[in-house]
Motif scaffolding. Structure first.
Motif, PDB file in Angstrom:
ATOM      1  N   ARG A 207      -1.861  12.383  35.062  1.00  0.00           N
ATOM      2  CA  ARG A 207      -1.345  12.880  33.790  1.00  0.00           C
ATOM      3  C   ARG A 207      -2.459  12.912  32.752  1.00  0.00           C
ATOM      4  O   ARG A 207      -2.641  13.902  32.052  1.00  0.00           O
ATOM      5  N   ILE A 208      -3.205  11.820  32.647  1.00  0.00           N
ATOM      6  CA  ILE A 208      -4.414  11.747  31.833  1.00  0.00           C
ATOM      7  C   ILE A 208      -5.462  11.053  32.687  1.00  0.00           C
ATOM      8  O   ILE A 208      -5.270   9.924  33.125  1.00  0.00           O
ATOM      9  N   ASP A 209      -6.567  11.728  32.945  1.00  0.00           N
ATOM     10  CA  ASP A 209      -7.588  11.203  33.851  1.00  0.00           C
ATOM     11  C   ASP A 209      -8.740  10.597  33.042  1.00  0.00           C
ATOM     12  O   ASP A 209      -9.385  11.295  32.254  1.00  0.00           O
ATOM     13  N   VAL A 210      -8.973   9.310  33.233  1.00  0.00           N
ATOM     14  CA  VAL A 210     -10.074   8.613  32.569  1.00  0.00           C
ATOM     15  C   VAL A 210     -10.838   7.815  33.617  1.00  0.00           C
ATOM     16  O   VAL A 210     -10.241   7.028  34.356  1.00  0.00           O
ATOM     17  N   VAL A 211     -12.155   8.023  33.684  1.00  0.00           N
ATOM     18  CA  VAL A 211     -12.997   7.316  34.646  1.00  0.00           C
ATOM     19  C   VAL A 211     -14.146   6.661  33.888  1.00  0.00           C
ATOM     20  O   VAL A 211     -14.930   7.357  33.230  1.00  0.00           O
ATOM     21  N   VAL A 214     -14.626   7.521  30.213  1.00  0.00           N
ATOM     22  CA  VAL A 214     -14.808   8.938  29.882  1.00  0.00           C
ATOM     23  C   VAL A 214     -13.655   9.732  30.472  1.00  0.00           C
ATOM     24  O   VAL A 214     -13.379   9.639  31.676  1.00  0.00           O
ATOM     25  N   GLY A 215     -12.965  10.488  29.643  1.00  0.00           N
ATOM     26  CA  GLY A 215     -11.833  11.265  30.111  1.00  0.00           C
ATOM     27  C   GLY A 215     -12.253  12.601  30.689  1.00  0.00           C
ATOM     28  O   GLY A 215     -13.326  13.131  30.368  1.00  0.00           O
ATOM     29  N   ARG A 216     -11.402  13.127  31.558  1.00  0.00           N
ATOM     30  CA  ARG A 216     -11.666  14.419  32.185  1.00  0.00           C
ATOM     31  C   ARG A 216     -10.473  15.345  31.908  1.00  0.00           C
ATOM     32  O   ARG A 216      -9.504  15.363  32.661  1.00  0.00           O
ATOM     33  N   PRO A 217     -10.541  16.125  30.823  1.00  0.00           N
ATOM     34  CA  PRO A 217      -9.405  16.989  30.474  1.00  0.00           C
ATOM     35  C   PRO A 217      -9.065  18.009  31.553  1.00  0.00           C
ATOM     36  O   PRO A 217      -7.898  18.346  31.742  1.00  0.00           O
ATOM     37  N   ALA A 218     -10.060  18.492  32.295  1.00  0.00           N
ATOM     38  CA  ALA A 218      -9.789  19.484  33.340  1.00  0.00           C
ATOM     39  C   ALA A 218      -9.033  18.883  34.512  1.00  0.00           C
ATOM     40  O   ALA A 218      -8.435  19.608  35.303  1.00  0.00           O
ATOM     41  N   GLN A 219      -9.064  17.563  34.650  1.00  0.00           N
ATOM     42  CA  GLN A 219      -8.319  16.882  35.706  1.00  0.00           C
ATOM     43  C   GLN A 219      -7.079  16.188  35.154  1.00  0.00           C
ATOM     44  O   GLN A 219      -6.479  15.365  35.845  1.00  0.00           O
ATOM     45  N   SER A 243       0.058  24.093  18.681  1.00  0.00           N
ATOM     46  CA  SER A 243      -0.876  25.190  18.507  1.00  0.00           C
ATOM     47  C   SER A 243      -2.057  24.999  19.455  1.00  0.00           C
ATOM     48  O   SER A 243      -2.261  23.924  20.034  1.00  0.00           O
ATOM     49  N   ARG A 244      -2.845  26.039  19.601  1.00  0.00           N
ATOM     50  CA  ARG A 244      -4.035  25.945  20.444  1.00  0.00           C
ATOM     51  C   ARG A 244      -4.977  24.878  19.912  1.00  0.00           C
ATOM     52  O   ARG A 244      -5.587  24.129  20.685  1.00  0.00           O
ATOM     53  N   GLU A 245      -5.110  24.785  18.590  1.00  0.00           N
ATOM     54  CA  GLU A 245      -6.000  23.777  18.015  1.00  0.00           C
ATOM     55  C   GLU A 245      -5.504  22.373  18.307  1.00  0.00           C
ATOM     56  O   GLU A 245      -6.297  21.459  18.544  1.00  0.00           O
ATOM     57  N   GLU A 246      -4.191  22.178  18.297  1.00  0.00           N
ATOM     58  CA  GLU A 246      -3.644  20.862  18.615  1.00  0.00           C
ATOM     59  C   GLU A 246      -3.914  20.492  20.072  1.00  0.00           C
ATOM     60  O   GLU A 246      -4.248  19.336  20.380  1.00  0.00           O
ATOM     61  N   ILE A 247      -3.782  21.464  20.967  1.00  0.00           N
ATOM     62  CA  ILE A 247      -4.052  21.184  22.381  1.00  0.00           C
ATOM     63  C   ILE A 247      -5.536  20.920  22.582  1.00  0.00           C
ATOM     64  O   ILE A 247      -5.930  20.060  23.378  1.00  0.00           O
ATOM     65  N   LEU A 248      -6.392  21.630  21.837  1.00  0.00           N
ATOM     66  CA  LEU A 248      -7.832  21.392  21.922  1.00  0.00           C
ATOM     67  C   LEU A 248      -8.164  19.976  21.436  1.00  0.00           C
ATOM     68  O   LEU A 248      -8.996  19.281  22.043  1.00  0.00           O
ATOM     69  N   THR A 249      -7.525  19.541  20.362  1.00  0.00           N
ATOM     70  CA  THR A 249      -7.738  18.175  19.879  1.00  0.00           C
ATOM     71  C   THR A 249      -7.292  17.164  20.927  1.00  0.00           C
ATOM     72  O   THR A 249      -7.960  16.145  21.160  1.00  0.00           O
ATOM     73  N   LEU A 250      -6.155  17.444  21.580  1.00  0.00           N
ATOM     74  CA  LEU A 250      -5.686  16.563  22.657  1.00  0.00           C
ATOM     75  C   LEU A 250      -6.710  16.505  23.782  1.00  0.00           C
ATOM     76  O   LEU A 250      -7.012  15.431  24.318  1.00  0.00           O
ATOM     77  N   SER A 251      -7.283  17.648  24.154  1.00  0.00           N
ATOM     78  CA  SER A 251      -8.286  17.692  25.202  1.00  0.00           C
ATOM     79  C   SER A 251      -9.514  16.873  24.807  1.00  0.00           C
ATOM     80  O   SER A 251     -10.071  16.130  25.619  1.00  0.00           O
ATOM     81  N   ARG A 252      -9.929  16.989  23.559  1.00  0.00           N
ATOM     82  CA  ARG A 252     -11.093  16.231  23.084  1.00  0.00           C
ATOM     83  C   ARG A 252     -10.782  14.737  23.031  1.00  0.00           C
ATOM     84  O   ARG A 252     -11.667  13.904  23.288  1.00  0.00           O
ATOM     85  N   TRP A 253      -9.544  14.390  22.696  1.00  0.00           N
ATOM     86  CA  TRP A 253      -9.132  12.984  22.703  1.00  0.00           C
ATOM     87  C   TRP A 253      -9.215  12.419  24.117  1.00  0.00           C
ATOM     88  O   TRP A 253      -9.694  11.302  24.325  1.00  0.00           O
ATOM     89  N   ILE A 254      -8.759  13.190  25.091  1.00  0.00           N
ATOM     90  CA  ILE A 254      -8.877  12.739  26.489  1.00  0.00           C
ATOM     91  C   ILE A 254     -10.330  12.573  26.861  1.00  0.00           C
ATOM     92  O   ILE A 254     -10.717  11.565  27.479  1.00  0.00           O
ATOM     93  N   ARG A 255     -11.166  13.529  26.486  1.00  0.00           N
ATOM     94  CA  ARG A 255     -12.601  13.438  26.800  1.00  0.00           C
ATOM     95  C   ARG A 255     -13.209  12.175  26.198  1.00  0.00           C
ATOM     96  O   ARG A 255     -14.106  11.561  26.790  1.00  0.00           O
ATOM     97  N   GLY A 257     -11.938   9.421  26.121  1.00  0.00           N
ATOM     98  CA  GLY A 257     -11.430   8.248  26.841  1.00  0.00           C
ATOM     99  C   GLY A 257      -9.986   7.934  26.544  1.00  0.00           C
ATOM    100  O   GLY A 257      -9.492   6.884  26.942  1.00  0.00           O
ATOM    101  N   ALA A 258      -9.300   8.837  25.821  1.00  0.00           N
ATOM    102  CA  ALA A 258      -7.891   8.653  25.468  1.00  0.00           C
ATOM    103  C   ALA A 258      -7.643   7.306  24.807  1.00  0.00           C
ATOM    104  O   ALA A 258      -6.810   6.516  25.266  1.00  0.00           O
ATOM    105  N   PRO A 259      -8.359   7.001  23.709  1.00  0.00           N
ATOM    106  CA  PRO A 259      -8.140   5.716  23.026  1.00  0.00           C
ATOM    107  C   PRO A 259      -6.715   5.631  22.474  1.00  0.00           C
ATOM    108  O   PRO A 259      -6.196   6.619  21.947  1.00  0.00           O
ATOM    109  N   THR A 260      -6.109   4.484  22.594  1.00  0.00           N
ATOM    110  CA  THR A 260      -4.705   4.312  22.160  1.00  0.00           C
ATOM    111  C   THR A 260      -4.551   3.254  21.080  1.00  0.00           C
ATOM    112  O   THR A 260      -3.435   2.835  20.782  1.00  0.00           O
ATOM    113  N   GLU A 261      -5.650   2.801  20.520  1.00  0.00           N
ATOM    114  CA  GLU A 261      -5.582   1.801  19.442  1.00  0.00           C
ATOM    115  C   GLU A 261      -5.811   2.481  18.104  1.00  0.00           C
ATOM    116  O   GLU A 261      -6.526   3.464  18.009  1.00  0.00           O
TER     117      GLU A 261
END
Length: 261
Positions: A207-211, A214-219, A243-255, A257-261
């Motif tokens: 669902r969200i790939d982090v290794v 470092v997150g991998r939005p394409a995975q 919006s597309r910009e919101e999804i892009l921000t989500l992708s960058r957040w995953i990249r 490392g998907a910080p949750t704090e």
């Protein structure tokens, strides 16, 4: 495979740049950074290839993406950003050598329908003396909390019994049910008597790939789930589709490392 082909079609009609291609052709390169023939190129990049559609995530590796000077290859960490459709090449360790001619090679990369690019890409450029690079985008949980909150409202991906066991209502829920958890929708075949209508090219994605932080939005299947619908499906079910910009921000957040704090 049918759903995978639909991904390609949705991108063809929904992208911002005009695209003309024959049916059945693979990914088409729209632009590169640097362009071929460039001189005084920053030795630390950025090095980017923009495609007309998303590419098959598992094709983005050093076997198909190379940066060479003569017989010497730079050590790369290639990754794909699916919202902007950008193949990025991060140079690991020291930057490229100064005042040297390099060739960027990309070949046999396929789209989500597993159709390969028609011809390999070769970009030739000369480095300059500088190695400045670009500053990575700083994206926090606060930048995506509102979007994820919309997905977790209305007894969808939140509450005591979130849909598909995916809880996007809090950082704790995301860590427990999304990060490095295989997406149910990415599987194919049958479970008991019910078919699972996953796309074969996205089968097995987290669902969200982090290794290693470092997150991998394409995975990350969540990115495709929001991109795919384009007005029909999960995104359309939201009172305010992303919006597309919101999804892009989500992708960058995953990249990041998907910080949750």
């Amino acid at each position: 495979m049918k759903r995978a082909l639909c991904f390609a079609l949705l991108w063809a009609v929904g992208c911002d740049l005009p695209v003309e291609r024959a049916p059945g052709t693979g990914p088409v390169v729209l632009e590169t950074q640097p362009p071929t023939g460039a001189v005084d190129v920053d030795r630390a990049g950025p090095f980017r290839v923009t495609f007309d559609r998303p590419v098959f995530p598992r094709d983005v590796h050093r076997g198909r993406v190379r940066l060479q000077s003569g017989s010497q290859s730079a050590f790369l960490s290639p990754w794909f950003e699916p919202v902007e459709r950008v193949l990025a090449l991060d140079v690991i360790g020291a930057p490229l050598e100064p005042n040297v001619r390099y060739r960027l090679l990309v070949e046999q990369v396929r789209d989500l329908g597993l159709v390969p690019m028609a011809d390999p890409l070769e970009v030739v450029f000369d480095t300059g003396p500088d190695a400045v690079g670009e500053t990575p985008a700083s994206v926090t949980y606060g930048d995506v909390a509102e979007l994820l909150g919309r997905c977790s409202s209305d007894a969808c991906h939140g509450g005591s019994d979130p849909s598909l066991g995916l809880d996007l209502s809090s950082g704790e829920g995301i860590r427990a049910t999304a990060i490095d958890v295989v997406a149910v929708g990415s599987r194919i075949g049958t479970q008991t008597d019910d078919p699972w209508h996953g796309a074969s090219t996205l089968d097995g994605l987290a669902r969200i790939d982090v290794v290693g932080g470092v997150g991998r939005p394409a995975q990350s299947y969540l990115v495709y789930e929001l991109l795919e619908e384009g007005g029909a499906g999960h995104a359309a079910a939201l009172e305010e589709p992303p919006s597309r910009e919101e999804i892009l921000t989500l992708s960058r957040w995953i990249r990041a490392g998907a910080p949750t704090e």
